[in-house]
Write a protein that holds these residues in place. Structure first.
Motif, PDB file in Angstrom:
ATOM      1  N   VAL A  53      14.346 -12.898   1.668  1.00 25.09           N
ATOM      2  CA  VAL A  53      12.975 -12.666   2.127  1.00 25.09           C
ATOM      3  C   VAL A  53      12.991 -11.443   3.036  1.00 25.09           C
ATOM      4  N   VAL A  54      12.101 -10.492   2.756  1.00 26.78           N
ATOM      5  CA  VAL A  54      12.003  -9.285   3.573  1.00 26.78           C
ATOM      6  C   VAL A  54      10.572  -9.129   4.071  1.00 26.78           C
ATOM      7  N   ARG A  55      10.435  -8.463   5.195  1.00 25.49           N
ATOM      8  CA  ARG A  55       9.116  -8.169   5.764  1.00 25.49           C
ATOM      9  C   ARG A  55       8.876  -6.666   5.661  1.00 25.49           C
ATOM     10  N   LEU A  56       7.775  -6.281   5.013  1.00 27.63           N
ATOM     11  CA  LEU A  56       7.407  -4.871   4.875  1.00 27.63           C
ATOM     12  C   LEU A  56       6.090  -4.625   5.611  1.00 27.63           C
ATOM     13  N   VAL A  57       6.128  -3.779   6.615  1.00 23.27           N
ATOM     14  CA  VAL A  57       4.931  -3.449   7.397  1.00 23.27           C
ATOM     15  C   VAL A  57       4.621  -1.965   7.197  1.00 23.27           C
ATOM     16  N   PRO A  58       3.495  -1.630   6.535  1.00 25.52           N
ATOM     17  CA  PRO A  58       3.159  -0.217   6.317  1.00 25.52           C
ATOM     18  C   PRO A  58       3.091   0.552   7.632  1.00 25.52           C
ATOM     19  N   LYS A  59       3.582   1.791   7.611  1.00 25.57           N
ATOM     20  CA  LYS A  59       3.561   2.630   8.803  1.00 25.57           C
ATOM     21  C   LYS A  59       2.134   3.104   9.085  1.00 25.57           C
ATOM     22  N   VAL A  60       1.743   3.018  10.338  1.00 24.47           N
ATOM     23  CA  VAL A  60       0.422   3.477  10.783  1.00 24.47           C
ATOM     24  C   VAL A  60       0.631   4.389  11.989  1.00 24.47           C
ATOM     25  N   PRO A  61       0.158   5.658  11.897  1.00 17.74           N
ATOM     26  CA  PRO A  61      -0.555   6.240  10.751  1.00 17.74           C
ATOM     27  C   PRO A  61       0.398   6.515   9.589  1.00 17.74           C
ATOM     28  N   ARG A  62      -0.183   6.655   8.412  1.00 21.97           N
ATOM     29  CA  ARG A  62       0.603   6.940   7.220  1.00 21.97           C
ATOM     30  C   ARG A  62       1.246   8.318   7.351  1.00 21.97           C
ATOM     31  N   PRO A  63       2.527   8.467   6.940  1.00 16.61           N
ATOM     32  CA  PRO A  63       3.172   9.796   7.006  1.00 16.61           C
ATOM     33  C   PRO A  63       2.312  10.858   6.333  1.00 16.61           C
ATOM     34  N   ALA A  64       2.151  11.989   6.989  1.00 21.76           N
ATOM     35  CA  ALA A  64       1.241  13.036   6.506  1.00 21.76           C
ATOM     36  C   ALA A  64       1.918  13.946   5.496  1.00 21.76           C
ATOM     37  N   ILE A  65       2.415  13.367   4.420  1.00 23.90           N
ATOM     38  CA  ILE A  65       2.982  14.153   3.330  1.00 23.90           C
ATOM     39  C   ILE A  65       2.454  13.608   2.006  1.00 23.90           C
ATOM     40  N   SER A  66       2.556  14.424   0.974  1.00 27.81           N
ATOM     41  CA  SER A  66       2.118  14.004  -0.353  1.00 27.81           C
ATOM     42  C   SER A  66       3.185  13.103  -0.979  1.00 27.81           C
ATOM     43  N   TYR A  67       2.774  11.925  -1.411  1.00 25.09           N
ATOM     44  CA  TYR A  67       3.739  11.023  -2.062  1.00 25.09           C
ATOM     45  C   TYR A  67       4.288  11.667  -3.332  1.00 25.09           C
ATOM     46  N   GLU A  68       3.437  12.335  -4.113  1.00 22.31           N
ATOM     47  CA  GLU A  68       3.879  12.937  -5.364  1.00 22.31           C
ATOM     48  C   GLU A  68       4.947  13.992  -5.109  1.00 22.31           C
ATOM     49  N   GLU A  69       4.741  14.820  -4.065  1.00 29.20           N
ATOM     50  CA  GLU A  69       5.742  15.835  -3.710  1.00 29.20           C
ATOM     51  C   GLU A  69       7.043  15.175  -3.262  1.00 29.20           C
ATOM     52  N   TRP A  70       6.910  14.205  -2.369  1.00 26.85           N
ATOM     53  CA  TRP A  70       8.074  13.510  -1.815  1.00 26.85           C
ATOM     54  C   TRP A  70       8.885  12.848  -2.915  1.00 26.85           C
ATOM     55  N   ASP A  71       8.213  12.099  -3.784  1.00 35.11           N
ATOM     56  CA  ASP A  71       8.911  11.382  -4.836  1.00 35.11           C
ATOM     57  C   ASP A  71       9.473  12.345  -5.875  1.00 35.11           C
ATOM     58  N   GLY A  72       8.776  13.468  -6.120  1.00 31.63           N
ATOM     59  CA  GLY A  72       9.288  14.459  -7.057  1.00 31.63           C
ATOM     60  C   GLY A  72      10.611  15.043  -6.594  1.00 31.63           C
ATOM     61  N   LEU A  73      10.727  15.323  -5.299  1.00 27.76           N
ATOM     62  CA  LEU A  73      11.987  15.819  -4.747  1.00 27.76           C
ATOM     63  C   LEU A  73      13.087  14.765  -4.878  1.00 27.76           C
TER      64      LEU A  73
END
Length: 234
Positions: A53-73
């Motif tokens: 069992v894991v706990r995932l808490v989204p970061k607030v504020p959300r990181p100010a980068i593009s997910y598509e760019e980040w994941d593409g790299l």
């Protein structure tokens, strides 16, 4: 609650055997804690695997980068996580072709003039040699790589990149065998190679580092340096 190996990937750290693209992505966007293990004997009938069992808490504020760019790299860096970053970029022709295409798009959108003529002389022998050496001494123990890394509902899953790059490289090699003239690079291709080399060797100093040992800060530094050179990944 997830299967144990998948859960361990979510919070794996650089250097861990299970550290991969999923680890970096999950920890970029959420704070992840391991709550407890759940043995298979706690179920009836008992499954074949252990759970966590894991706990995932989204970061607030959300990181100010593009997910598509980040994941593409990350897709490029983790095609083979035990290769050096230099080999990950220069060792696969289709990666450089993709970056060249993206750079051309960037220049077109920002009115940047390009000299698109052929090179008088061009050679990537050093890059190919480095990639070959990397294949020879790399640790390829990636038995779990891509098995539990698929995004739900995403046809282009975590395990698609290696096959795609391999098939592209084989297709390009077949084309070049029948037409040696196509081996010559253009000035834009060489410019992109120079930019990638400058990012890896000068701006970040990560050319000889392996993705499995890089942390979130290393990838952020790399993404920023690539963007400064006009190279994007989406």
């Amino acid at each position: 609650m997830f299967q144990r190996e998948f859960a361990m990937r979510l919070f794996a750290k650089p250097g861990d055997k299970l550290y991969n693209r999923l680890s970096v992505n999950a920890q970029m966007w959420a704070k992840i804690d391991h709550v407890m293990k759940v043995g298979k004997n706690n179920f009836n009938p008992p499954p074949q695997v252990e759970s966590s069992v894991v706990r995932l808490v989204p970061k607030v504020p959300r990181p100010a980068i593009s997910y598509e760019e980040w994941d593409g790299l990350l897709r490029i860096c983790f095609v083979r996580k035990n290769k050096t970053l230099r080999a990950s970029f220069f060792g696969t022709r289709s990666v450089m072709e993709m970056l060249e295409m993206n750079y051309r798009t960037f220049c077109a959108q920002n009115d940047v003039a390009l000299d698109d003529g052929p090179l008088d002389t061009a050679s990537d022998a050093m890059d190919v040699e480095a990639a070959a050496e990397d294949d020879a001494d790399g640790d390829d123990d990636d038995a779990w790589e891509g098995i539990m890394d698929v995004d739900a509902g995403d046809d282009d899953g975590y395990n698609e990149a290696p096959t795609f790059f391999r098939e592209e490289a084989e297709r390009k090699a077949r084309l070049l065998q029948g037409n040696p003239a196509r081996k010559r690079k253009g000035k834009v291709a060489e410019l992109v190679r120079a930019k990638v080399r400058r990012v890896l060797e000068v701006a970040t100093g990560l050319a000889d580092q392996r993705a499995r040992l890089c942390d979130e800060g290393d990838f952020l530094k790399m993404l920023f340096a690539f963007n400064q050179e006009g190279i994007h990944f989406n």
